[in-house]
Design a protein around this motif. Structure first.
Motif, short mmCIF file in Angstrom:
data_model
loop_
_atom_site.label_atom_id
_atom_site.label_comp_id
_atom_site.label_asym_id
_atom_site.label_seq_id
_atom_site.Cartn_x
_atom_site.Cartn_y
_atom_site.Cartn_z
N ASP A 189 0.84 -1.19 0.00
CA ASP A 189 0.00 0.00 0.00
C ASP A 189 0.88 1.25 0.00
OD1 ASP A 189 -2.18 -1.66 -0.14
OD2 ASP A 189 -2.58 -1.61 2.01
N ASN A 190 0.90 2.04 1.07
CA ASN A 190 1.64 3.30 1.05
C ASN A 190 2.93 3.28 1.83
OD1 ASN A 190 -0.13 4.84 -0.58
ND2 ASN A 190 -1.51 5.16 1.15
N ALA A 191 3.36 2.13 2.31
CA ALA A 191 4.54 2.09 3.17
C ALA A 191 5.46 0.94 2.80
CB ALA A 191 4.11 1.96 4.64
N ARG A 192 6.75 1.12 3.07
CA ARG A 192 7.73 0.07 2.84
C ARG A 192 7.39 -1.14 3.69
NH1 ARG A 192 12.15 -2.14 1.32
NH2 ARG A 192 13.53 -3.17 2.81
N THR A 193 7.67 -2.32 3.17
CA THR A 193 7.42 -3.55 3.89
C THR A 193 8.59 -4.50 3.70
OG1 THR A 193 5.77 -5.28 4.30
CG2 THR A 193 6.25 -4.77 1.99
N GLU A 194 8.63 -5.54 4.50
CA GLU A 194 9.68 -6.55 4.42
C GLU A 194 9.06 -7.88 4.03
OE1 GLU A 194 12.87 -6.01 4.82
OE2 GLU A 194 12.79 -3.95 5.65
N ALA A 195 9.78 -8.62 3.22
CA ALA A 195 9.35 -9.97 2.84
C ALA A 195 10.58 -10.75 2.43
CB ALA A 195 8.35 -9.93 1.69
N GLY A 196 10.59 -12.01 2.72
CA GLY A 196 11.73 -12.82 2.34
C GLY A 196 11.52 -13.46 0.98
N GLY A 197 12.59 -14.09 0.49
CA GLY A 197 12.45 -14.89 -0.71
C GLY A 197 12.79 -14.17 -2.00
N TYR A 198 12.67 -14.93 -3.07
CA TYR A 198 12.98 -14.46 -4.42
C TYR A 198 11.81 -13.65 -4.94
CZ TYR A 198 14.62 -14.86 -9.28
OH TYR A 198 15.06 -14.60 -10.56
N LEU A 199 12.06 -12.46 -5.45
CA LEU A 199 11.02 -11.48 -5.70
C LEU A 199 9.96 -11.97 -6.71
CD1 LEU A 199 10.27 -8.73 -4.66
CD2 LEU A 199 11.65 -7.69 -6.47
N THR A 200 10.37 -12.68 -7.73
CA THR A 200 9.39 -13.19 -8.70
C THR A 200 8.42 -14.15 -8.03
OG1 THR A 200 11.06 -12.98 -10.44
CG2 THR A 200 9.13 -14.32 -10.94
N ASP A 201 8.93 -14.98 -7.13
CA ASP A 201 8.06 -15.89 -6.38
C ASP A 201 7.16 -15.12 -5.42
OD1 ASP A 201 9.14 -18.19 -7.58
OD2 ASP A 201 10.73 -18.34 -6.09
N THR A 202 7.69 -14.06 -4.80
CA THR A 202 6.89 -13.24 -3.90
C THR A 202 5.67 -12.67 -4.63
OG1 THR A 202 8.83 -12.62 -2.59
CG2 THR A 202 6.92 -11.17 -2.43
N PHE A 203 5.89 -12.18 -5.82
CA PHE A 203 4.79 -11.61 -6.59
C PHE A 203 3.81 -12.69 -7.05
CE2 PHE A 203 7.80 -7.97 -7.99
CZ PHE A 203 7.58 -7.32 -6.78
N GLY A 204 4.32 -13.83 -7.49
CA GLY A 204 3.44 -14.91 -7.91
C GLY A 204 2.58 -15.44 -6.78
N ASP A 205 3.19 -15.62 -5.60
CA ASP A 205 2.45 -16.12 -4.44
C ASP A 205 1.37 -15.13 -4.00
OD1 ASP A 205 4.04 -18.38 -4.45
OD2 ASP A 205 5.38 -17.66 -2.87
N GLU A 206 1.69 -13.84 -4.05
CA GLU A 206 0.70 -12.82 -3.68
C GLU A 206 -0.47 -12.83 -4.66
OE1 GLU A 206 -0.66 -9.39 -1.34
OE2 GLU A 206 0.76 -11.03 -0.98
N ALA A 207 -0.18 -13.04 -5.93
CA ALA A 207 -1.25 -13.10 -6.93
C ALA A 207 -2.17 -14.29 -6.66
CB ALA A 207 -0.66 -13.18 -8.33
#
Length: 464
Positions: A189-207
């Motif tokens: 949303d409007n603020a920085r956040t932290e997440a682990g892992g490989y970024l492409t997987d992060t986006f796919g999992d969120e989708a």
């Protein structure tokens, strides 16, 4: 071969692009009155021939290929500019990026004005769907301003998880300059956040989570992967990422690493498609796949020449495919010319929206061409890059190109590799197309001079 139109007719056609489109498409699906979901997937710096279905010599992309085999594939898909953030401007606003101060940044960098972003009074690809009752979400790369001021939530998206700047390390999730992490990087949303892992997987999992949680409310999901943009990192490169001194990673990468990055993205597309199947949404979901511009150092653009940052076909011709089982026949193929700015009116019409009421756009409603209800229509499209040092017009099959102070003319129907020079044989056509570009350019904002725009506060001449 297309006919040679007069300048007056072509400019009139450009100013009434939406009016030229066919009658509005009625929303249709397996259930009467239901609105289709939309999943818009965009790669970053992917060359035209980086997919199995577009001719890659070594990359396997079965999931992305299935969007083409299960729907329609357009061989003449274009990015509206040859570089990232201006194309994203055109996609978001449905217009030529050069109408807006934001679109003059090629691309947006840390040196851009701090309050720069999309104009707040303009409809966007997200806001027109939200007005239709959709839940809207962006996952992935934004690169159009800072959250809280000009982030996705300020321009029509209900939710955002992604990277703010133009790139990020795939493990550190931020840009790395001189060994230091800079910028906002990954934000929710409007603020920085932290997440682990490989970024492409992060986006796919969120989708996948977003699709599974969507319920009955129609969903408009933008899934903008940063792959296969640099830095050149795969899933096994977490240790190496800790010591990379700069995200541009000029000394890294290889064909093998590039292949790995694209294939990981394909695996995540497979997860998204599986989630649509699992939730029973697949039949009434429009899935789009494309790229923000042509390829960079490790990509393939065959049979085209040029790359990202050039108005030659290799810099602007991109993969483009769309699947909607309820309306688009599997295995469809089209010669329709389509550019990034066309997605707003086209997808809105496919969802049953009224494009004319939504706003005025340079993009054309090609919804009936996508579902096979109308034949391909001829287009005239314009490009500009790097303070007008590069210019291009595509008018039907003909293309005018200016590079390095030299002018060229090509017939793409006969010579899509842009090697058979026709300028000497067709001097009148060359002059007419040059004039076309000059007329179009006069309607766009001028580039900034000496670090300041001559018209930075402006967006849109009076006719818009």
């Amino acid at each position: 071969m297309t006919t040679f139109h007069s300048r007056r007719n072509v400019m009139a056609g450009m100013t009434a692009a939406v009016a030229l489109a066919a009658a509005p498409l009625r929303a249709a699906s397996g259930r009467k009155g239901s609105q289709p979901n939309v999943v818009f997937i965009m790669a970053d710096d992917m060359g035209y021939a980086d997919l199995s279905c577009t001719g890659s010599h070594h990359i396997k992309t079965p999931a992305i290929d299935s969007i083409a085999t299960g729907g329609i594939m357009l061989r003449q898909g274009y990015s509206s500019t040859p570089i990232c953030s201006p194309t994203r401007t055109a996609l978001l606003l449905g217009c030529y990026a050069q109408r807006f101060a934001l679109g003059l940044e090629e691309p947006v960098t840390a040196n851009a004005p701090p309050d720069l972003g999309p104009p707040s009074d303009r409809p966007t690809l997200a806001s027109v769907f939200r007005a239709q009752g959709y839940h809207t979400k962006l996952i992935g790369k934004w690169h159009l301003g800072e959250p809280g001021v000009h982030g996705p939530l300020q321009h029509g998206y209900d939710e955002f998880l992604g990277i703010v700047e133009g790139a990020a390390d795939y493990f550190r999730h931020r840009m790395v300059v001189g060994g230091k992490e800079v910028g906002i990087g990954l934000a929710r949303d409007n603020a920085r956040t932290e997440a682990g892992g490989y970024l492409t997987d992060t986006f796919g999992d969120e989708a996948v989570r977003t699709i599974e949680a969507a319920g009955d409310k129609p969903l408009f999901l933008s899934l903008h992967f940063n792959a296969p943009h640099w830095p050149w990192e795969g899933r096994e490169d977490a240790a190496a990422a800790k010591v990379i001194g700069t995200s541009t990673h000029n000394d890294g990468g290889s064909l093998g690493k590039y292949r790995e990055m694209v294939e990981i993205m394909d695996q995540n597309v497979a997860k998204v498609l599986a989630a649509l199947d699992r939730t029973g949404k697949a039949d009434n979901t429009i899935v789009v796949f494309t790229s923000d511009n042509g390829g960079e150092r490790f990509s393939e653009t065959w049979p085209f020449v040029g790359q990202k940052g050039e108005v030659l076909e290799g810099g602007i011709r991109v993969p483009l495919m769309m699947r909607w089982p309820a309306r688009i026949a599997a295995g469809s193929r089209s010669d329709q010319v389509m550019a990034s700015m066309d997605f707003l009116p086209t997808l809105l019409a496919m969802a049953g929206g009224n494009v004319a009421k939504a706003g005025r756009f340079d993009g054309m409603d090609l919804s009936r061409q996508m579902v096979g209800d109308a034949a391909a229509v001829e287009r005239t499209l314009f490009w500009r890059f790097n303070a007008s040092a590069q210019a291009a017009v595509r008018q039907g099959d003909w293309k005018y190109v200016k590079l390095g102070g030299k002018e060229h003319l090509f017939n793409l129907a006969q010579d899509e590799r842009e090697r058979a020079e026709r300028a000497l044989a067709e001097p009148q056509r060359l002059a007419a197309m040059r004039d076309l570009w000059d007329q179009w350019n006069a309607q766009m904002l001028p580039y900034r001079v000496n670090g300041a725009s001559e018209s930075l506060k402006g967006s849109y001449p009076d006719r818009y």
